[in-house]
Design an enzyme around this catalytic site. Structure first.
Site, PDB file in Angstrom:
ATOM      1  CB  THR A 103      20.694 145.340 -36.166  1.00 43.31           C
ATOM      2  OG1 THR A 103      20.789 146.248 -37.273  1.00 43.31           O
ATOM      3  CG2 THR A 103      19.638 144.285 -36.450  1.00 43.31           C
ATOM      4  CB  SER A 107      18.674 152.069 -39.345  1.00 45.58           C
ATOM      5  OG  SER A 107      18.191 151.163 -40.319  1.00 45.58           O
ATOM      6  CG  HIS A 108      23.834 148.232 -37.940  1.00 46.13           C
ATOM      7  ND1 HIS A 108      23.342 146.944 -37.994  1.00 46.13           N
ATOM      8  CD2 HIS A 108      25.185 148.117 -37.999  1.00 46.13           C
ATOM      9  CE1 HIS A 108      24.344 146.096 -38.068  1.00 46.13           C
ATOM     10  NE2 HIS A 108      25.476 146.776 -38.072  1.00 46.13           N
ATOM     11  CB  ALA A 109      19.035 146.773 -40.188  1.00 46.75           C
ATOM     12  CB  THR A 114      28.183 143.697 -38.461  1.00 46.05           C
ATOM     13  OG1 THR A 114      27.693 145.007 -38.148  1.00 46.05           O
ATOM     14  CG2 THR A 114      28.695 143.680 -39.896  1.00 46.05           C
TER      15      THR A 114
END
Length: 321
Positions: free
Chosen positions: A245, A268-270, A250
């Protein structure tokens, strides 16, 4: 978190659409791909996002407030158990947090530049009459076309065909070792999205496990999706299973009860968004999207980094990856 929190402010009438677009319209899942439209270029995009917010029982603001209390309580426990170390640890955390914020501030401005580049190419396409064919040319070739030389356009059909062929394949593994044939890899039901090793003959496993990125345990119905656009069908409480992701995903996080990814680590983003919102997350599994199907009932343990299929879907879903 900005696009999500901004969307909630828009829903409450605290900002208008123009303000939201100017502030967050350049951010999206394909923000560094010049040929892809920005989300806000679609007139219905904001309406779809606002409609999806209406299905969420608890907004991001409330979740962030709860996590803020939990974080404060954790600092209090640390201070009580290690009073001599807490100041140094807090200083280190504050330093890294400031660095992370600077990184994200830089990234958002770079994304604005890519939107500017897109605007330039679109305008050049209008002026030259070549339209979106210019996305398949280099900067020098675009300038040549603007100067009246249309010879570079002859390469567009072959480049477009190659692009469409590769785009139809899954996202390539993060690490590739040895000879790699994309088509053969994509057809392999046991493929991993995190790595490919041509010399590895270890049998594939059905076990799904990864990095424990955000604590907590959640059980629910899996929704396996390949793109953020597919993710718009996620129902509240489902567990998102995907390859990786980014910021464009988001707004989906307030709808899900947990997230599982093939690629990713604790920064990481997730992982970061899941921790901010208190959602269990297991990332870097490698094979989650090939071992889990939409409709499976699964248990995600974000503290242990495990994902268990409790009950397989009755029939294979066409939306499964």
């Amino acid at each position: 978190m900005g696009p999500l929190l901004g969307l909630e402010r828009l829903a409450r009438g605290e900002i208008d659409r123009d303000t939201y677009t100017r502030t967050y319209g350049h951010r999206g899942p394909h923000e560094f791909e010049v040929s892809f439209p920005r989300p806000t270029e679609n007139a219905q995009w904001i309406d779809r996002q606002l409609a999806a917010l209406g299905t969420v029982e608890e907004d991001a603001g409330l979740r962030l407030a709860r996590q803020t209390k939990a974080r404060s309580a954790a600092w209090d426990r640390l201070a009580a158990e290690h009073p001599r170390r807490v100041a140094a640890i807090r200083g280190a955390v504050d330093t890294w947090a400031a660095s992370a914020r600077l990184r994200e501030a830089t990234r958002t401005e770079i994304a604005r530049i890519f939107w500017l580049l897109r605007t330039f190419v679109l305008r050049a396409g209008e002026v030259s009459g070549a339209g979106e064919d210019l996305f398949f040319l280099s900067r020098e070739e675009i300038l040549a076309v603007l100067g009246g030389n249309r010879a570079p356009l002859a390469a567009v059909p072959a480049r477009r065909a190659a692009y469409e062929g590769y785009r139809a394949l899954p996202t390539y593994p993060t690490l590739i070792r040895g000879e790699f044939d994309p088509a053969t890899w994509a057809a392999d039901p046991n493929r991993r999205a995190d790595l490919f090793d041509a010399h590895d003959t270890t049998p594939a496993t059905d076990t799904v496990a990864g990095s424990p990125a955000s604590g907590g345990v959640a059980e629910g119905i899996a929704r396996v999706v390949a793109t953020v656009e597919e993710g718009e069908v996620i129902q509240p409480g489902e567990i998102l299973v995907t390859t990786v992701t980014n910021i464009g995903w988001t707004p989906l996080f307030t709808r899900i009860s947990a997230i599982v990814t093939d690629v990713g680590a604790n920064l990481s983003h997730a992982s970061i968004v899941a921790r901010e919102l208190g959602i269990p997350a297991v990332v870097g599994c490698g094979n989650a999207t090939t071992r889990i199907r939409t409709g499976d009932r699964i248990r995600v343990d974000g503290g242990r980094g495990t994902v268990d299929v409790l009950e397989a879907a009755a029939t294979a879903s066409p939306e499964a990856a």
